[in-house]
Design an enzyme around this catalytic site. Sequence first.
Site, PDB file in Angstrom:
ATOM      1  N   HIS A   1      38.864  49.779  58.141  1.00  0.00           N
ATOM      2  CA  HIS A   1      40.063  49.930  58.962  1.00  0.00           C
ATOM      3  C   HIS A   1      40.723  48.589  59.254  1.00  0.00           C
ATOM      4  O   HIS A   1      41.939  48.483  59.322  1.00  0.00           O
ATOM      5  CB  HIS A   1      39.716  50.654  60.267  1.00  0.00           C
ATOM      6  CG  HIS A   1      39.774  52.128  60.122  1.00  0.00           C
ATOM      7  ND1 HIS A   1      38.914  52.981  60.750  1.00  0.00           N
ATOM      8  CD2 HIS A   1      40.610  52.894  59.405  1.00  0.00           C
ATOM      9  CE1 HIS A   1      39.218  54.217  60.408  1.00  0.00           C
ATOM     10  NE2 HIS A   1      40.235  54.196  59.605  1.00  0.00           N
TER      11      HIS A   1
ATOM     12  N   ARG B   1      33.533  47.522  38.615  1.00  0.00           N
ATOM     13  CA  ARG B   1      32.156  47.157  38.980  1.00  0.00           C
ATOM     14  C   ARG B   1      31.408  48.429  39.391  1.00  0.00           C
ATOM     15  O   ARG B   1      31.394  48.785  40.581  1.00  0.00           O
ATOM     16  CB  ARG B   1      32.168  46.176  40.156  1.00  0.00           C
ATOM     17  CG  ARG B   1      32.668  44.777  39.833  1.00  0.00           C
ATOM     18  CD  ARG B   1      32.601  43.906  41.069  1.00  0.00           C
ATOM     19  NE  ARG B   1      32.677  42.497  40.786  1.00  0.00           N
ATOM     20  CZ  ARG B   1      33.773  41.751  40.964  1.00  0.00           C
ATOM     21  NH1 ARG B   1      34.876  42.287  41.415  1.00  0.00           N
ATOM     22  NH2 ARG B   1      33.734  40.452  40.694  1.00  0.00           N
TER      23      ARG B   1
ATOM     24  N   GLU C   1      28.776  35.257  31.215  1.00  0.00           N
ATOM     25  CA  GLU C   1      28.473  34.762  32.566  1.00  0.00           C
ATOM     26  C   GLU C   1      27.369  33.706  32.529  1.00  0.00           C
ATOM     27  O   GLU C   1      27.104  33.044  33.528  1.00  0.00           O
ATOM     28  CB  GLU C   1      27.987  35.924  33.451  1.00  0.00           C
ATOM     29  CG  GLU C   1      29.001  37.030  33.577  1.00  0.00           C
ATOM     30  CD  GLU C   1      28.489  38.168  34.436  1.00  0.00           C
ATOM     31  OE1 GLU C   1      28.915  38.268  35.594  1.00  0.00           O
ATOM     32  OE2 GLU C   1      27.669  38.962  33.931  1.00  0.00           O
TER      33      GLU C   1
ATOM     34  N   ASP D   1      29.795  34.077  38.027  1.00  0.00           N
ATOM     35  CA  ASP D   1      28.425  33.755  37.628  1.00  0.00           C
ATOM     36  C   ASP D   1      28.377  32.607  36.631  1.00  0.00           C
ATOM     37  O   ASP D   1      27.451  31.798  36.654  1.00  0.00           O
ATOM     38  CB  ASP D   1      27.733  35.001  37.048  1.00  0.00           C
ATOM     39  CG  ASP D   1      27.169  35.871  38.155  1.00  0.00           C
ATOM     40  OD1 ASP D   1      26.538  35.314  39.077  1.00  0.00           O
ATOM     41  OD2 ASP D   1      27.383  37.100  38.139  1.00  0.00           O
TER      42      ASP D   1
ATOM     43  N   CYS E   1      37.548  37.905  34.094  1.00  0.00           N
ATOM     44  CA  CYS E   1      37.578  38.899  35.183  1.00  0.00           C
ATOM     45  C   CYS E   1      36.906  38.365  36.450  1.00  0.00           C
ATOM     46  O   CYS E   1      36.707  39.108  37.399  1.00  0.00           O
ATOM     47  CB  CYS E   1      36.921  40.205  34.747  1.00  0.00           C
ATOM     48  SG  CYS E   1      35.165  40.037  34.424  1.00  0.00           S
TER      49      CYS E   1
HETATM   50  C1  PEP Z   1      31.593  37.307  37.628  1.00  0.00           C
HETATM   51  O1  PEP Z   1      30.420  36.940  37.694  1.00  0.00           O
HETATM   52  O2  PEP Z   1      32.557  36.521  37.487  1.00  0.00           O
HETATM   53  C2  PEP Z   1      31.924  38.730  37.726  1.00  0.00           C
HETATM   54  C3  PEP Z   1      33.154  39.157  37.522  1.00  0.00           C
HETATM   55  O3  PEP Z   1      30.917  39.570  38.098  1.00  0.00           O
HETATM   56  P1  PEP Z   1      30.420  39.736  39.637  1.00  0.00           P
HETATM   57  O4  PEP Z   1      31.350  38.927  40.492  1.00  0.00           O
HETATM   58  O5  PEP Z   1      30.470  41.180  39.924  1.00  0.00           O
HETATM   59  O6  PEP Z   1      29.047  39.178  39.547  1.00  0.00           O
HETATM   60 MG    MG Z   2      28.863  38.388  37.551  1.00  0.00          MG
END
Ligand code: PEP
Ligand code: MG
Length: 561
Positions: free
Chosen positions: A194, A296, A420, A444, A491
């Site tokens: 909220h 995700r 990653e 990551d 991403c």
């Molecule tokens: C990342 O590691 O950049 C990623 C998009 O995955 P998460 O943030 O869900 O670990």
């Molecule tokens: Mg990640």
Amino acid sequence: METSSAPVVLRGVPAVGGVRYAPVLWPGARPAPEADDSAAELEEPERAGERERFAAASSAVADRLRSRAAKATGAAAEVLTTTATLAQDRAWAAATEKRIADGMSAVRAVVATADQFVEMFTRMGGLMAERVADLRDIRDRVIADLRGLPEPGVPVPDVPSVLCAEDLAPADTAGLDPNLVVALVTSLGGPTSHTAIIARQLGIPCVVAVSGLEKVQPGTMVLVDGTNGTVEIEPDATVAAAAVAQARREADLADSWRGPGATADGHQVAVLANVQDGAAAQAAAETPAEGIGLFRTELCFLNRDLEPTVDEQAQIYGDVLAAFPGRKVVVRTLDAGSDKPLRFAGHADEANPALGVRGIRIAQGNPELLTRQLEAIAAAAEATGQSPWVMAPMIATPAEAKAFAAQVRSFGLTPGVMIEVPAAALLADRILRHVDFLSIGTNDLTQYTMAADRMSADLATLSDPWQPAVLALVHAAAKAGAEQGKPVGVCGEAAADPALACVLVGLGVTSLSSAAAAVRAVGAALAGVTLTQCRAAAEAALDAESSEEARSAALAALATH
Ligand code: PEP
Ligand code: MG
């Protein structure tokens, strides 16, 4: 060490875009539920009167909320009415009255029932879990009334302030004056809580789930960036004022950006959104996002004890696919472990979970979990007539990519992997022999490249995707993609930083996926520069020795012409 001079930057989840610079204000303490009520059992004759006291307090609280609702509009009015209804919810009242009938004081009974409902809502997860703040708010208001104390709430600040809280009661948020509360920051809550909903309605920049917030003292000057989800503590005042002014100019431009993603000279770059469920996908569909670059899936199940069935998963994934008919949707298989443990994934206790069995590694000991998820994604694809791309998190070797790709293809889906882990970036050319696309998770990738825990506020300078070492790995992966004619997107949060997004394009990435709140700002930034400028900015950033130097060199390159 690089960490000593730079201001501390706390990170959270971006909820409402905008940049503001103001002193921190914390709401006053709420009544301590257990403080002064005796644990002694009430005598039988006292119990009926105590029940009436509880009923009167509940209806007084509900009445006050309803009269405030009558003076509010839109989502604020809705929240106040919903909270008022919750104050007189029959299950809540019955459970409390039962406790009083068994001899508890009204205050203790309210506390116990609130605990019971909070636990139940938390277990249910998702949107229900985000209603926990409403419950606690009702508890505190009823207790204050029972004790004859003023109703708890947020003080009206004397100067424009950044309101910080663990989580704000929706009824408090609904009454905020955006001229005095210029930004909201909470350590709990999600982007659909909220707090976030009301902040959006009031146009107050908002960051939720900020770790380390509790250490920030009242009066501390902070720079809140609701687009990137950051809170910078005591930044240089001139720099902060410039950031606010720049953000206002960019917000005006972003508001008018309609997509699709391209540089000023027409180099196309898909601008996509990151989502965690159907509701977020629908919200993203209201922005100019061209599709979903990261779904995700693990975030759908964080509060589950048991693995959701294939049918249930298919339904959830189908809701996301349906939000972008005929568009690109990239589904990530469960990234369980480390900061996102799933109870049903059977994680072992590990000394160092970020370097342990997380992401795709779970499938080694539990291959059926992945198989069932792919089955569900294929079923959702079939039901919606969509052709999602499917990618695995935490891939470290070409062999892992090869095995994953074969499995994904056996379900008729398009396989890709996330980059990653530095090892995967370095061998991106070999990984790309097996998969159809790469998506770089800069969160990551930065954590593992810099050996800096992404959750640590103390290491924020190291865990900055502007670090030239991280950019070099992005460049390696993008180059491998260009050589093989396969898409390589980003991403991670880096794609939500408009300037860094331009640098990523200059490094060769073909799509940018960020929180929906950042999509317009990223698209507008890209539309304002040429590919040549992006490449010059990328080159300058790659040549830098530090993240600060990379950022300022890139900004200078982007500002030329
Ligand atoms: C990342 O590691 O950049 C990623 C998009 O995955 P998460 O943030 O869900 O670990
Ligand atoms: Mg990640």
